[in-house]
Design a protein around this motif. Structure first.
Motif, PDB file in Angstrom:
ATOM      1  N   VAL A 114     132.458  82.161  40.157  1.00 45.77           N
ATOM      2  CA  VAL A 114     131.292  83.052  40.234  1.00 45.77           C
ATOM      3  C   VAL A 114     130.002  82.278  39.965  1.00 45.77           C
ATOM      4  O   VAL A 114     129.010  82.430  40.682  1.00 45.77           O
ATOM      5  N   LEU A 115     130.011  81.421  38.932  1.00 50.50           N
ATOM      6  CA  LEU A 115     128.811  80.640  38.620  1.00 50.50           C
ATOM      7  C   LEU A 115     128.453  79.677  39.751  1.00 50.50           C
ATOM      8  O   LEU A 115     127.275  79.517  40.090  1.00 50.50           O
ATOM      9  N   ARG A 118     126.932  81.685  42.596  1.00 53.63           N
ATOM     10  CA  ARG A 118     125.550  82.066  42.271  1.00 53.63           C
ATOM     11  C   ARG A 118     124.608  80.883  42.426  1.00 53.63           C
ATOM     12  O   ARG A 118     123.492  81.030  42.893  1.00 53.63           O
ATOM     13  N   THR A 121     124.252  79.997  46.282  1.00 50.58           N
ATOM     14  CA  THR A 121     123.500  80.989  47.045  1.00 50.58           C
ATOM     15  C   THR A 121     122.116  81.245  46.465  1.00 50.58           C
ATOM     16  O   THR A 121     121.347  82.020  47.024  1.00 50.58           O
ATOM     17  N   ASP A 122     121.807  80.601  45.332  1.00 52.80           N
ATOM     18  CA  ASP A 122     120.519  80.760  44.668  1.00 52.80           C
ATOM     19  C   ASP A 122     120.196  82.235  44.456  1.00 52.80           C
ATOM     20  O   ASP A 122     119.148  82.731  44.835  1.00 52.80           O
ATOM     21  N   SER A 123     121.149  82.928  43.828  1.00 53.43           N
ATOM     22  CA  SER A 123     121.001  84.371  43.648  1.00 53.43           C
ATOM     23  C   SER A 123     120.410  84.736  42.288  1.00 53.43           C
ATOM     24  O   SER A 123     120.948  85.543  41.556  1.00 53.43           O
ATOM     25  N   HIS A 125     118.774  84.525  38.383  1.00 50.52           N
ATOM     26  CA  HIS A 125     119.097  83.961  37.072  1.00 50.52           C
ATOM     27  C   HIS A 125     120.580  84.142  36.736  1.00 50.52           C
ATOM     28  O   HIS A 125     121.250  85.020  37.250  1.00 50.52           O
ATOM     29  N   ILE A 126     121.052  83.294  35.844  1.00 51.07           N
ATOM     30  CA  ILE A 126     122.426  83.373  35.367  1.00 51.07           C
ATOM     31  C   ILE A 126     122.421  84.232  34.105  1.00 51.07           C
ATOM     32  O   ILE A 126     121.687  83.966  33.159  1.00 51.07           O
ATOM     33  N   SER A 127     123.248  85.248  34.091  1.00 53.23           N
ATOM     34  CA  SER A 127     123.321  86.158  32.957  1.00 53.23           C
ATOM     35  C   SER A 127     123.982  85.485  31.756  1.00 53.23           C
ATOM     36  O   SER A 127     124.778  84.574  31.895  1.00 53.23           O
ATOM     37  N   THR A 130     129.127  86.421  30.818  1.00 55.22           N
ATOM     38  CA  THR A 130     129.883  85.820  31.914  1.00 55.22           C
ATOM     39  C   THR A 130     130.923  86.782  32.463  1.00 55.22           C
ATOM     40  O   THR A 130     131.214  87.822  31.873  1.00 55.22           O
TER      41      THR A 130
END
Length: 143
Positions: A114-115, A118, A121-123, A125-127, A130
């Motif tokens: 998943v990371l 993300r 795809t440059d989707s 910020h990372i939450s 996790t």
């Protein structure tokens, strides 16, 4: 004024992804040292095989018991998490069950996927929560 407590009202600060990665790296270093020592001191069933040795099942079992066992005990975290002053809690703030800790352990490879998706795809910020924490209904907080 609300009379009911919700987990989002908690005063605990969620740990950053960078801090969690450092704690995980410390844990992996410890486990690799133990596995290397065990491999050095024992005879292998098949020296030609690198990844497909029967002992790899024991290594997986060791990792599972280390992560799930330490996250369910009173310290609520592995040695790496303890050194980084982190602990694993349920969304309500209590200790997690062995089942939740097992879900966290076996879902960590999915979190990596998943990371990476993300990132590729440059989707946004990372939450700080996790994927494996969402599945197990847990959170990693600063002590």
């Amino acid at each position: 004024m609300r009379a009911f407590y919700t987990p989002s009202e908690s005063k605990e600060e969620l740990a950053s992804l960078e801090t969690r990665l450092v704690a995980f790296a410390l844990d992996v270093l410890l486990l690799l040292t133990l596995v290397g020592l065990a491999d050095f001191l024992t005879f292998s069933s098949d020296e030609a095989a690198i990844l497909l040795k029967p002992e790899r099942l024991l290594h997986l079992l060791l990792g599972w018991l280390y992560f799930a066992g330490t996250e369910t005990c009173s310290c609520q975290g592995t040695l790496g998490k303890h050194l980084m002053r982190l602990r694993v809690t349920s969304v309500s703030g209590g200790r997690i069950s062995f089942r939740a800790a097992s879900i966290r352990y076996f879902a960590k490879p999915l979190t990596l996927v998943v990371l990476l998706l993300r990132f590729l795809t440059d989707s946004g910020h990372i939450s700080r929560t996790t994927f494996h924490d969402k599945l197990a209904k847990t959170k990693v907080v600063l002590q």
